[in-house]
Design an enzyme around this catalytic site. Structure first.
Site, short mmCIF file in Angstrom:
data_model
loop_
_atom_site.label_atom_id
_atom_site.label_comp_id
_atom_site.label_asym_id
_atom_site.label_seq_id
_atom_site.Cartn_x
_atom_site.Cartn_y
_atom_site.Cartn_z
N CYS A 207 0.66 -1.10 0.02
CA CYS A 207 -0.07 0.00 -0.27
C CYS A 207 0.78 1.25 -0.06
O CYS A 207 2.04 1.19 0.51
CB CYS A 207 -0.96 0.01 1.21
N ARG B 200 4.49 0.60 -6.80
CA ARG B 200 4.35 -0.45 -5.91
C ARG B 200 3.22 -1.34 -6.04
O ARG B 200 3.41 -2.58 -5.32
CB ARG B 200 4.09 0.23 -4.58
N TRP C 13 -3.35 -2.32 -1.31
CA TRP C 13 -2.74 -3.71 -1.78
C TRP C 13 -3.52 -4.93 -0.99
O TRP C 13 -2.92 -4.76 0.23
CB TRP C 13 -1.37 -3.86 -2.03
N ASN D 86 -0.74 1.53 6.09
CA ASN D 86 -0.01 0.33 5.80
C ASN D 86 0.47 -0.40 6.69
O ASN D 86 0.60 0.17 7.86
CB ASN D 86 1.42 1.18 5.06
N GLY D 87 0.37 -1.80 6.57
CA GLY D 87 0.72 -2.70 7.36
C GLY D 87 -0.22 -3.75 7.95
O GLY D 87 -1.33 -3.49 7.21
N GLU E 202 14.89 -23.84 -10.42
CA GLU E 202 14.54 -22.53 -10.51
C GLU E 202 15.55 -21.46 -10.77
O GLU E 202 15.47 -20.36 -11.60
CB GLU E 202 14.06 -22.14 -9.00
N LYS F 176 15.39 -18.61 -13.66
CA LYS F 176 15.72 -17.15 -13.68
C LYS F 176 16.80 -16.98 -14.55
O LYS F 176 16.65 -15.94 -15.18
CB LYS F 176 16.53 -17.04 -12.09
N GLU G 118 15.16 -16.70 -18.20
CA GLU G 118 14.05 -15.83 -18.54
C GLU G 118 14.47 -14.42 -18.58
O GLU G 118 13.98 -13.27 -19.21
CB GLU G 118 12.74 -16.11 -17.50
N HIS H 161 23.55 -39.15 -17.35
CA HIS H 161 22.67 -40.05 -18.18
C HIS H 161 22.49 -39.42 -19.50
O HIS H 161 21.31 -39.53 -20.02
CB HIS H 161 21.52 -40.49 -17.47
N LYS I 61 3.66 -11.09 -16.68
CA LYS I 61 3.63 -11.39 -15.12
C LYS I 61 2.53 -12.35 -14.88
O LYS I 61 2.85 -13.35 -14.06
CB LYS I 61 3.37 -10.08 -14.49
#
Ligand code: M6R
Length: 613
Positions: free
Chosen positions: A2, A27, A79, A105-106, A486, A490, A493, A509, A608
């Site tokens: 937020c 944000r 958010w 916020n929080g 992963e 990264k 991409e 193998h 995204k």
């Protein structure tokens, strides 16, 4: 996350607040709102959706006189964390009298019990938010001195907050406070602007006071009087900000991805906040309520996800099998409904999705629900489709992830999976002492990530050596096998280098045929079970002249001398090693992509949120 902006001064507040909200849009948010104080009246507008919509509604609903005259106001981008992103849940929220407004916020952790107490005293709530509870609490304490009321209310609050509060009875001033959620005060010429983020104020002033935790300030056009929570004066220095406006949007970082990598200690803290049961050695996961019958009936866990979220699920599998004795399978979500998944009432299906909108995962969720499984979700975006359709689940609370490459969502997913496995483990086989040990481990995670981030410069230097590679292999075993996948994801991409993740044993193998002096191998050789075998696999790569970059545990006395290029992560329990290692791999991918001049936050061909099958 937020965003907060507040203005008091000599210019019309409305335009300044709307422009401030625009500066905070980066944000990530899902709703917005504004409050203006004018002529002893509080005027509020809010809506789900964009700031532009709010600006249009403001011009259509409020007359020019109000817009030009009001010089005090607060505004917010939300958010969602408590309740979906709707108009009624958007900030500002008012107290019982409707004359006091608050943006926040929080997370107020004890909001449910505060809400019950306030309802017992006759308070009526309109929203599902924790913020409205705080507004009512401040309103209850308000007897003409807003600073007194805020201090009194905050003493009853557990959790984190950055707040700005105005009252129709208090022209020319607002009260702000912070604990665990940033808030700063920009001091201008006969005007003062408060914000959660410097980007919202630097077009007005570069003179800034950063509030400390437990500070409460009375803010007027002349500046700010700062107190502690006991209403005793404290002094805070005025700093000068020298950021360019474009850098400020990303909190001073060159890319959102880097900002999000560095946000991980805070994101992880938010993910675990209020969720550890340090008394019983378990986890409070309010969204995961099962009847005793459902709980006793679970025979198997099936994890459904795509991409990075699937890799998190693959690590989670180890947690569930080790801690909860539950057989666990991880399914590529896109495949699930195109076979005949043998699934039913004894299966706990966990759908993992940062966005909560991935079409393949959503389709798999619908299939699992239709087949009668117990389906829960693990999403970051509150109110997203997967979160809504599953009904039960756990939110990550990692804050908005803007960079296309998922980083902080992954580590928060791992932490939630560990807490879930702990909760199930405690009801099946773990003793209280074992549970308490895992709670201690969970608590140590933000610190371990902070330690790992200190390797940033060393990793950047190594990245420069490898940035010209055309192909890369990542290898790992056990808990570090999914992390190898992963890490390779990264790298490919964002840097467009062809990278493949393999189980370290699988290399011989077939893929080993591709190794030579131009094909580097990134080996995950940390101190986890199987490490010695990985050392042997590194030897095999070296024998084919492949350059090897190894990620190892700092201080490990058993490191063979042949390791030359090394990234060190701090020692931790093997369960936490995937988290520290992936942070190092995120930094490595980031620096390689930066050196190659790639558009890191928006790589070509990627979105995204992947809402097509
Ligand atoms: O929002 P989701 O977690 O469901 O997204 C799944 C994948 O599309 C996502 O993780 C993708 O692989 C990322 N770009 C990886 O960085």
């Amino acid at each position: 996350m937020c965003g907060i902006i507040g203005y008091v001064g000599h210019r019309p507040a409305a335009e300044i607040l709307i422009n401030g909200l625009r500066r905070l849009e980066y944000r990530g948010y899902d709703s917005a709102g504004i409050a203006l104080i004018d002529n002893g009246r509080l005027n509020i507008l809010k809506n789900a959706g964009k700031v532009n919509l709010l600006a249009e509604r403001m011009r259509a609903s409020w007359n020019a006189e109000l817009l030009n005259r009001a010089t005090l106001g607060i505004a917010h981008t939300r958010w969602a964390t408590h309740g979906p992103p709707t108009e009624v849940n958007a900030h500002p929220h008012t107290d019982q009298t409707g004359r006091l407004a608050l943006v926040h916020n929080g997370i107020i952790e004890n909001y449910a019990s505060l809400r019950r107490q306030l309802e017992g005293r006759g308070h009526k709530f309109l929203s599902q938010t924790d913020t409205e509870v705080l507004a009512h609490l401040i309103g209850e304490f308000y007897k003409g001195d807003l600073v007194d009321a805020v201090c009194a209310a905050l003493k009853h609050v557990e959790g984190t907050y950055g707040i700005a509060c105005v009252s129709a009875d208090l022209p020319g001033a607002m009260v702000v406070a912070r604990k665990g959620s940033p808030l700063l005060i920009g001091v201008g010429e006969n005007e003062t602007i408060v914000a959660s983020d410097v980007s919202a104020i630097i077009s007005h002033t570069r003179q800034v006071i950063y509030l400390d935790d437990n500070d409460v300030a009375l803010v007027t056009a002349a500046g700010a009087e700062i107190r502690d929570i006991n209403n005793i004066s404290v002094s805070r220095a005025v700093a000068s900000v020298d950021w360019e406006e474009s850098a400020a949007e990303k909190g001073g970082f060159a890319h959102f991805m880097l900002k999000e990598i560095f946000e991980q200690p805070d994101a992880l803290q938010n993910t675990m906040r209020g969720r550890l049961d340090e008394e019983m050695g378990s986890a409070f996961l309010a969204g995961l309520q099962f009847t005793p019958r459902e709980m006793a009936g679970i025979r198997r866990v099936v994890i459904l996800a795509c991409g990075t979220s699937m890799h998190a699920g693959m690590v989670g599998r180890y947690f569930f099998e080790e801690l909860a004795d539950l057989p666990t399978e991880v399914e590529q979500a896109a495949e699930f409904r195109y076979r005949n998944p043998l699934i039913g009432g004894h299966d706990l299906v966990i759908a993992i999705s940062q966005s909560g909108e991935t079409a393949d995962t959503l389709a798999a969720v619908r299939e699992a629900i239709q087949k009668g499984a117990l389906v829960v979700s693990l999403c970051n975006v509150v109110g997203s489709t997967i979160a809504r359709e599953t009904g039960r689940g756990v939110y990550l609370h990692a804050g908005p992830e803007i960079g296309v490459a998922s980083t902080k969502a992954f580590t928060s997913q791992l932490l939630v999976l560990l807490m879930m496995a702990l909760k199930f483990g405690r009801s099946r086989r773990l003793s209280r002492e074992e549970g308490l040990e895992i709670c201690r481990e969970v608590r140590s995670v933000p610190g371990l990530v902070r330690e790992t981030l200190k390797q940033n410069d060393a990793i950047a230097a190594l990245a420069a050596r490898y940035a010209k590679a055309r192909d890369f292999f990542y290898i790992g075993r056990g808990l570090l096998y999914p992390v190898a996948l992963e890490g390779a994801l990264k790298l490919k991409e964002i840097s467009y280098i062809h990278a493949e993740g393999y189980h370290a044993a699988e290399l011989k193998h077939g893929p080993i045929a591709l190794l030579d002096e131009n094909v580097p191998v990134l080996a995950l050789a940390c101190d986890v079970p199987g490490k010695d075998k990985t050392f042997s696999n590194i030897q095999e790569c070296r024998a084919r002249q492949a350059p090897v970059l190894s990620v190892v545990t700092d201080g490990d006395p058993s490191l063979p001398e042949m390791l030359t290029d090394i990234i060190r992560v701090p020692p931790s329990s093997p369960r936490l090693t995937p988290i520290t290692v992936v942070v190092a791999l995120q930094l490595f991918a980031y620096h390689v992509a930066r050196i190659r001049g790639c558009p890191i936050d928006q790589p070509k061909n990627l979105a995204k949120s992947v809402t097509v099958e």
